[in-house]
Design a protein around this motif. Structure first.
Motif, PDB file in Angstrom:
ATOM      1  N   LEU A 138       0.859  -1.259  -0.006  1.00  0.00           N
ATOM      2  CA  LEU A 138       0.134  -0.024   0.091  1.00  0.00           C
ATOM      3  C   LEU A 138       0.748   1.170  -0.082  1.00  0.00           C
ATOM      4  O   LEU A 138       0.501   2.254  -0.639  1.00  0.00           O
ATOM      5  CB  LEU A 138      -1.079  -0.159   1.081  1.00  0.00           C
ATOM      6  CG  LEU A 138      -1.906  -1.198   1.345  1.00  0.00           C
ATOM      7  CD1 LEU A 138      -2.673  -0.943   2.736  1.00  0.00           C
ATOM      8  CD2 LEU A 138      -2.803  -1.111   0.010  1.00  0.00           C
ATOM      9  N   HIS A 139       1.896   1.176   0.675  1.00  0.00           N
ATOM     10  CA  HIS A 139       2.932   2.333   0.606  1.00  0.00           C
ATOM     11  C   HIS A 139       3.441   2.751  -0.752  1.00  0.00           C
ATOM     12  O   HIS A 139       3.860   4.002  -0.882  1.00  0.00           O
ATOM     13  CB  HIS A 139       3.905   2.070   1.938  1.00  0.00           C
ATOM     14  CG  HIS A 139       5.012   3.143   1.768  1.00  0.00           C
ATOM     15  ND1 HIS A 139       4.697   4.343   2.546  1.00  0.00           N
ATOM     16  CD2 HIS A 139       6.178   3.501   1.499  1.00  0.00           C
ATOM     17  CE1 HIS A 139       5.703   5.253   2.337  1.00  0.00           C
ATOM     18  NE2 HIS A 139       6.723   4.596   1.898  1.00  0.00           N
ATOM     19  N   GLN A 194       0.207   8.215   1.771  1.00  0.00           N
ATOM     20  CA  GLN A 194      -0.212   8.578   2.988  1.00  0.00           C
ATOM     21  C   GLN A 194      -0.410   7.218   3.590  1.00  0.00           C
ATOM     22  O   GLN A 194      -0.779   7.079   4.869  1.00  0.00           O
ATOM     23  CB  GLN A 194      -1.723   8.761   2.592  1.00  0.00           C
ATOM     24  CG  GLN A 194      -2.088  10.203   1.825  1.00  0.00           C
ATOM     25  CD  GLN A 194      -1.556  11.329   2.689  1.00  0.00           C
ATOM     26  OE1 GLN A 194      -1.707  11.277   3.859  1.00  0.00           O
ATOM     27  NE2 GLN A 194      -0.371  12.066   1.922  1.00  0.00           N
ATOM     28  N   SER A 195      -0.212   5.941   3.087  1.00  0.00           N
ATOM     29  CA  SER A 195      -0.267   4.629   3.912  1.00  0.00           C
ATOM     30  C   SER A 195       1.160   4.625   4.592  1.00  0.00           C
ATOM     31  O   SER A 195       2.284   4.911   3.774  1.00  0.00           O
ATOM     32  CB  SER A 195      -0.366   3.594   2.933  1.00  0.00           C
ATOM     33  OG  SER A 195      -0.170   2.226   3.534  1.00  0.00           O
ATOM     34  N   PRO A 196       1.303   4.409   5.756  1.00  0.00           N
ATOM     35  CA  PRO A 196       2.644   4.493   6.455  1.00  0.00           C
ATOM     36  C   PRO A 196       3.351   3.328   6.174  1.00  0.00           C
ATOM     37  O   PRO A 196       2.856   2.129   5.970  1.00  0.00           O
ATOM     38  CB  PRO A 196       1.934   4.454   8.214  1.00  0.00           C
ATOM     39  CG  PRO A 196       1.127   3.780   8.035  1.00  0.00           C
ATOM     40  CD  PRO A 196       0.157   4.415   6.705  1.00  0.00           C
ATOM     41  N   PRO A 197       4.556   3.353   5.864  1.00  0.00           N
ATOM     42  CA  PRO A 197       5.328   2.151   5.645  1.00  0.00           C
ATOM     43  C   PRO A 197       5.608   1.155   6.961  1.00  0.00           C
ATOM     44  O   PRO A 197       5.348   1.375   7.935  1.00  0.00           O
ATOM     45  CB  PRO A 197       6.822   2.670   5.273  1.00  0.00           C
ATOM     46  CG  PRO A 197       6.762   4.077   5.957  1.00  0.00           C
ATOM     47  CD  PRO A 197       5.509   4.596   6.138  1.00  0.00           C
ATOM     48  N   HIS A 198       6.188  -0.051   6.593  1.00  0.00           N
ATOM     49  CA  HIS A 198       6.504  -0.991   7.587  1.00  0.00           C
ATOM     50  C   HIS A 198       7.326  -0.207   8.895  1.00  0.00           C
ATOM     51  O   HIS A 198       8.162   0.116   8.496  1.00  0.00           O
ATOM     52  CB  HIS A 198       7.096  -1.983   7.024  1.00  0.00           C
ATOM     53  CG  HIS A 198       7.416  -3.214   8.376  1.00  0.00           C
ATOM     54  ND1 HIS A 198       6.389  -4.068   8.560  1.00  0.00           N
ATOM     55  CD2 HIS A 198       8.291  -3.486   9.136  1.00  0.00           C
ATOM     56  CE1 HIS A 198       6.932  -4.689   9.462  1.00  0.00           C
ATOM     57  NE2 HIS A 198       8.230  -4.681   9.771  1.00  0.00           N
ATOM     58  N   SER A 252      -9.323   2.135   1.432  1.00  0.00           N
ATOM     59  CA  SER A 252      -9.350   3.200   2.347  1.00  0.00           C
ATOM     60  C   SER A 252      -7.920   4.013   1.975  1.00  0.00           C
ATOM     61  O   SER A 252      -8.026   5.064   2.675  1.00  0.00           O
ATOM     62  CB  SER A 252      -8.933   2.435   3.463  1.00  0.00           C
ATOM     63  OG  SER A 252      -7.882   1.405   3.738  1.00  0.00           O
ATOM     64  N   ILE A 253      -6.895   3.581   1.454  1.00  0.00           N
ATOM     65  CA  ILE A 253      -5.727   4.453   1.086  1.00  0.00           C
ATOM     66  C   ILE A 253      -6.175   5.300  -0.044  1.00  0.00           C
ATOM     67  O   ILE A 253      -5.415   6.444   0.040  1.00  0.00           O
ATOM     68  CB  ILE A 253      -4.527   3.428   0.819  1.00  0.00           C
ATOM     69  CG1 ILE A 253      -3.934   2.404   1.950  1.00  0.00           C
ATOM     70  CG2 ILE A 253      -3.380   4.282  -0.031  1.00  0.00           C
ATOM     71  CD1 ILE A 253      -3.744   3.333   2.998  1.00  0.00           C
ATOM     72  N   LEU A 254      -7.010   4.850  -0.927  1.00  0.00           N
ATOM     73  CA  LEU A 254      -7.078   5.726  -1.902  1.00  0.00           C
ATOM     74  C   LEU A 254      -8.080   7.081  -1.609  1.00  0.00           C
ATOM     75  O   LEU A 254      -8.070   8.061  -1.989  1.00  0.00           O
ATOM     76  CB  LEU A 254      -8.115   5.216  -3.025  1.00  0.00           C
ATOM     77  CG  LEU A 254      -7.175   3.937  -4.152  1.00  0.00           C
ATOM     78  CD1 LEU A 254      -7.907   3.206  -4.865  1.00  0.00           C
ATOM     79  CD2 LEU A 254      -5.755   4.610  -4.480  1.00  0.00           C
ATOM     80  N   ASN A 255      -9.150   6.619  -0.762  1.00  0.00           N
ATOM     81  CA  ASN A 255      -9.998   7.583  -0.166  1.00  0.00           C
ATOM     82  C   ASN A 255      -9.828   7.624   1.348  1.00  0.00           C
ATOM     83  O   ASN A 255     -10.755   6.857   1.961  1.00  0.00           O
ATOM     84  CB  ASN A 255     -11.351   7.399  -0.530  1.00  0.00           C
ATOM     85  CG  ASN A 255     -11.760   7.371  -1.812  1.00  0.00           C
ATOM     86  OD1 ASN A 255     -12.244   6.535  -2.579  1.00  0.00           O
ATOM     87  ND2 ASN A 255     -11.538   8.614  -2.462  1.00  0.00           N
TER      88      ASN A 255
END
Length: 597
Positions: free
Chosen positions: A35-36, A41-45, A457-460
């Motif tokens: 996702l990152h 906006q998606s936090p990395p590992h 949820s990552i896109l919106n």
């Protein structure tokens, strides 16, 4: 000739196990970065957690970008973990010889020596207390399952010690034991597919006649095994191995490590004590499921021993499970030889099934098994009479049951006839038809939906429900086509592995959902179940595609992934195509029982 205990802890063996841990960590990090890579906006590992869970592991190996220099040219049918393990082991061997002065090489050598000294010294051995993680078992009732996690060094010591002890114990186990076995004379170890084949052959040998089946499930097996019972059974089998071959000698150090492993964990102390009090701070109504009352009744008039419960998931735990339950296997083998009874008994860890041509034989064998389990002081789910299958309540009761008294396996024309049996993920009908267990289908359905929900949820990021559309994330890194392409390949990889168009459709790839049920290729199956999975996957892809079309049109630029995409991702990549080696059945989802819905 069997290898010595010291040879199992050679520098090469320890380094390979460390490589295995590093490869698994890389796989986890890659999965979390999916996702990152699509949106910032998606936090990395979180790399902050790695030093705590795997202290010093990253510093023992060359950087990840160097691995590609040793990667094999052809992938074949190997999984990503197997390829990366071969790659890393080869790279480490070469670099340690060419440049032993590199920082990671010296740290790796020191780590391996530290493990060797800890294992092979004459000092008493101690495992560090494991970390207990609470996983939801029944979210509606706030019931959790306790999972144990040892340090990396302890995992390696446990794994290699189990491998050594298994070389003595495995040849003594009954053929009815199918789980955690070794291969013999170049043949692979038995699997759940072996169970399916054995049951189907026994069914065929009955020439369509009525058979009787009994099933029994142990309550919280690993959490209920007493340490004294585990040590006694393992030592007994090790002693038997040395009696059969006078040249063998089981290492005392290996048995000391086994005892230290058991001493490091106790269900009442580690789970009901420390882990539960910690869990209840965030969930006051939380509880761990443990059959305390049933255990107390088995130990009357004595109290429960302090040493009870075996950590789940470790290699030594699997060895203990086979050693303990080998007592029940041996009792049934003895019954078959002494009484001359004809029945089929199979066990996969603590799951068992009995099939016989007469009800009397099935009852006698089932009684023998229950007596052996009671002698081991293990609680079982109380076996129940099977209700008439023609009623809705009877069908529901059958599929929800844990342990069942002997019932007839046949077409349900009589009052007690049951058309299906289920064992280790498979359901088999009286006429040989095979299908996937309902719970396995539901888990796969849920996994596909969860993957789509996470991406949406990552896109919106501001949406409150799956159907709400809010402003798109400003940190999206990929184009519409790239997002859809990556998501489609992710779902295909989960389902059927990393397939290519030149692969035969029914050549099942490893480490995917389809490989878990590859035994179905030899039998008639219910295709509607697999087609339902294909429809569910296409539905999730359509959800993502619809959302991508609503995204702002990106600036036109060269798409490096466009050449990798196929114009058609249908039949060759479907669940359904993997199992067409045998003509499919015309049975449908709307069959006569709720287990198929």
């Amino acid at each position: 000739m069997l290898r010595t205990f010291e040879s199992y802890f050679s520098d090469a063996s320890i380094v390979k196990e460390l490589c295995r841990l590093r490869v698994k960590l890389a796989q986890k990090r890659n999965d979390t970065l999916f996702l990152h890579r699509i949106s910032s906006q998606s936090p990395p590992h979180s790399d902050k957690k790695i030093p705590k869970l795997h202290p010093g592991l990253l510093e023992l190996f060359p950087p990840r970008r160097r691995w590609h220099s040793s990667r094999p040219r052809k992938r074949g049918r190997q999984s990503s973990i197997d390829i990366n393990l071969r790659t890393l082991v080869s790279l480490v061997e070469k670099r340690r010889q060419l440049r032993p002065q590199e920082s990671w090489a010296s740290q790796l050598e020191d780590r391996a020596k530290r493990i060797q000294e800890r294992v092979l010294s004459t000092r008493s051995f101690v495992f560090h207390p494991p970390r207990i993680t609470a996983m939801p078992k029944d979210p509606h009732k706030n019931v959790y399952r306790a999972l144990t996690q040892y340090s990396d060094d302890d995992k390696i010591i446990e794994s290699l010690t189990a491998r050594y002890l298994k070389s003595f114990i495995d040849p003594l186990l009954a053929s009815s034991c199918l789980a955690f076995r070794c291969g013999t004379k170049g043949s692979p170890p038995p699997t759940i597919h072996t169970a399916l084949r054995t049951i189907s052959d026994f069914r065929s040998s009955a020439a369509g006649k009525k058979l009787y089946v009994a099933e029994c499930d142990i309550q919280g097996f690993f959490d209920s095994v007493a340490h004294a019972t585990a040590l006694k059974t393992v030592r007994s089998l090790a002693k038997k191995a040395t009696k059969l071959d006078k040249t063998l000698r089981v290492s005392t150090r290996a048995l000391q490590i086994l005892k230290a492993y058991l001493d490091s964990y106790s269900y009442p102390r580690n789970v009901l004590g420390h882990a539960l009090s910690k869990l209840q701070k965030r969930d006051p109504s939380a509880s761990f499921k443990w059959p305390k009352k049933e255990l107390a009744s088995l130990y009357k008039p004595m109290t429960l021993p302090k040493g009870i419960g075996v950590p789940q998931g470790g290699a030594l735990s699997c060895l203990i499970a086979n050693a303990v339950l080998n007592t029940a296997d041996a009792s049934l083998d003895k019954l078959k030889r002494s009484a001359g009874l004809n029945f089929l008994y199979l066990r996969y860890c603590d799951d068992m099934i009995l099939i016989a041509r007469s009800k009397r034989t099935c009852c006698e064998a089932f009684s023998t098994y229950r007596s052996a389990i009671k002698g081991l002081k293990l609680p079982i789910h109380r076996p129940k009479e099977v209700a008439p299958y023609q009623t809705t309540a009877g069908k529901k009761q059958f599929w929800q049951g844990k342990s069942r008294l002997p019932y007839s396996w046949e077409k349900p024309v009589c009052k007690r006839g049951i058309p299906w049996i289920q064992f280790v993920g498979y359901q088999i009908r009286y006429d040989g038809l095979v299908r996937v267990r309902l719970s396995s289908l539901r888990k796969q359905f849920k996994k596909l939906v969860t993957c789509a929900d996470q991406l949406l949820s990552i896109l919106n990021p501001g949406r409150k429900s799956p159907h709400e559309i809010t402003a798109f994330s400003p940190g999206i890194r990929k184009t519409r086509r790239q997002i859809l392409h990556r998501f489609r390949l992710k779902l295909i990889s989960i389902a059927v592995g990393r397939k290519q168009l030149h692969h035969p459709p029914d050549d099942i790839m490893p480490t995917c959902w389809a490989s878990g049920f590859s035994g179905m290729k030899e039998y008639s199956i219910i295709g509607a179940h697999l087609k339902a999975l294909d429809r569910r996957r296409d539905r999730q892809i359509s959800r993502v595609k619809k959302r991508c079309l609503m995204m702002p049109k990106p600036i036109e630029k060269k798409d490096p992934e466009a050449r990798k995409a196929y114009s058609y991702y249908g039949f060759p990549f479907s669940y359904w195509a993997q199992f067409l080696a045998h003509p499919p059945s015309t049975a449908t989802l709307t069959e006569e029982d709720p287990g198929s819905h």
